[in-house]
Design a protein around this motif. Structure first.
Motif, PDB file in Angstrom:
ATOM      1  N   GLN A   1       0.816  -1.216   0.000  1.00 28.97           N
ATOM      2  CA  GLN A   1       0.000   0.000   0.000  1.00 28.97           C
ATOM      3  C   GLN A   1       0.850   1.266   0.000  1.00 28.97           C
TER       4      GLN A   1
ATOM      5  N   LYS B   1       1.515   1.124  -7.625  1.00 29.29           N
ATOM      6  CA  LYS B   1       1.376  -0.171  -8.287  1.00 29.29           C
ATOM      7  C   LYS B   1       2.422  -0.397  -9.378  1.00 29.29           C
TER       8      LYS B   1
ATOM      9  N   TYR C   1      -6.286  -7.652  -0.505  1.00 27.79           N
ATOM     10  CA  TYR C   1      -5.547  -6.980  -1.565  1.00 27.79           C
ATOM     11  C   TYR C   1      -5.124  -5.570  -1.154  1.00 27.79           C
TER      12      TYR C   1
ATOM     13  N   GLU D   1      -5.495  -2.896  -2.657  1.00 27.07           N
ATOM     14  CA  GLU D   1      -6.515  -1.907  -3.026  1.00 27.07           C
ATOM     15  C   GLU D   1      -7.561  -1.715  -1.927  1.00 27.07           C
TER      16      GLU D   1
ATOM     17  N   GLN E   1      -9.221  -0.516   1.243  1.00 26.75           N
ATOM     18  CA  GLN E   1      -8.975   0.634   2.118  1.00 26.75           C
ATOM     19  C   GLN E   1      -9.123   0.171   3.564  1.00 26.75           C
TER      20      GLN E   1
ATOM     21  N   PRO F   1     -11.640  -6.545  -2.510  1.00 27.02           N
ATOM     22  CA  PRO F   1     -10.746  -5.384  -2.594  1.00 27.02           C
ATOM     23  C   PRO F   1     -11.451  -4.027  -2.575  1.00 27.02           C
ATOM     24  N   LYS F   2     -12.757  -3.988  -2.803  1.00 23.69           N
ATOM     25  CA  LYS F   2     -13.488  -2.717  -2.774  1.00 23.69           C
ATOM     26  C   LYS F   2     -14.034  -2.388  -1.384  1.00 23.69           C
TER      27      LYS F   2
END
Length: 186
Positions: free
Chosen positions: A43, A47, A71, A73, A75, A92-93
């Motif tokens: 993080q 990337k 992942y 991504e 948060q 990941p969302k």
């Protein structure tokens, strides 16, 4: 007050002590702490940078080795704590707040249809017990305890305990007292 890194804040949650980078690395013998370290390194770096590609490669190897599917991504707020080594799957969302604990066997997933289509948003100081399932576009408030083996697909207000399948929500001001130790205060 000294400025601490996100990794130091995550590791503070485990021991209650502020650790140097060397002390942090020495604690990486534990798979759950090692994975959090690698996740945060990913993080930190973009990337497509050389370091970003390197850390993603290392993280991918350890996803397979340890069974964590979290992942870069995703948060995740500071003070993140994986309680035990064991399969954890997080979309990941998903958004996860500060000072959150996630135990082994937890799934935080996307719902692909229905009224709750989407991914969860989890507040601060949430404790998610072993084998709990949190699914769909739901909002979980702050200071929430999700009991082991609970199935949750509905919004949860702050200061609550969630038990069972289907989930039952019990209002309680001290929901996570004694479950979330060594909190990071802001």
């Amino acid at each position: 007050m000294k400025k601490y890194t996100t990794i130091q804040k995550d590791f503070y949650r485990e021991s209650g002590q502020w650790l140097s980078p060397f002390e942090i690395w020495s604690k990486c013998i534990n798979p759950n702490l090692h994975y959090v370290y690698l996740l945060r390194k990913c993080q930190q770096h973009r990337k497509k940078s050389i370091l970003g590609i390197f850390w993603r490669f290392v993280l991918r190897h350890h996803q397979i080795k340890y069974g964590f599917q979290i992942y870069p991504e995703t948060q995740i707020g500071e003070g993140f704590y994986l309680g035990h080594w064991g399969t954890v799957v997080i979309n990941p969302k998903t958004k996860i707040g500060r000072n959150c604990n996630i135990a082994q066997g937890v799934t935080i997933a996307q719902s692909n249809r229905g009224k709750n289509e989407g991914v969860p948003e989890i507040g601060d100081e949430v404790w998610i017990g072993p084998n709990a399932v949190v699914v769909g576009h739901i909002k979980i408030g702050n200071n929430v305890l999700i009991a082991p083996n609970a199935y949750l697909n509905t919004d949860v207000p702050s200061d609550s305990i969630v038990v069972g399948n289907p989930a039952q929500i019990i209002s309680r001001k001290d929901a996570t007292e004694g479950y979330i130790n060594h909190k990071i205060y802001y």
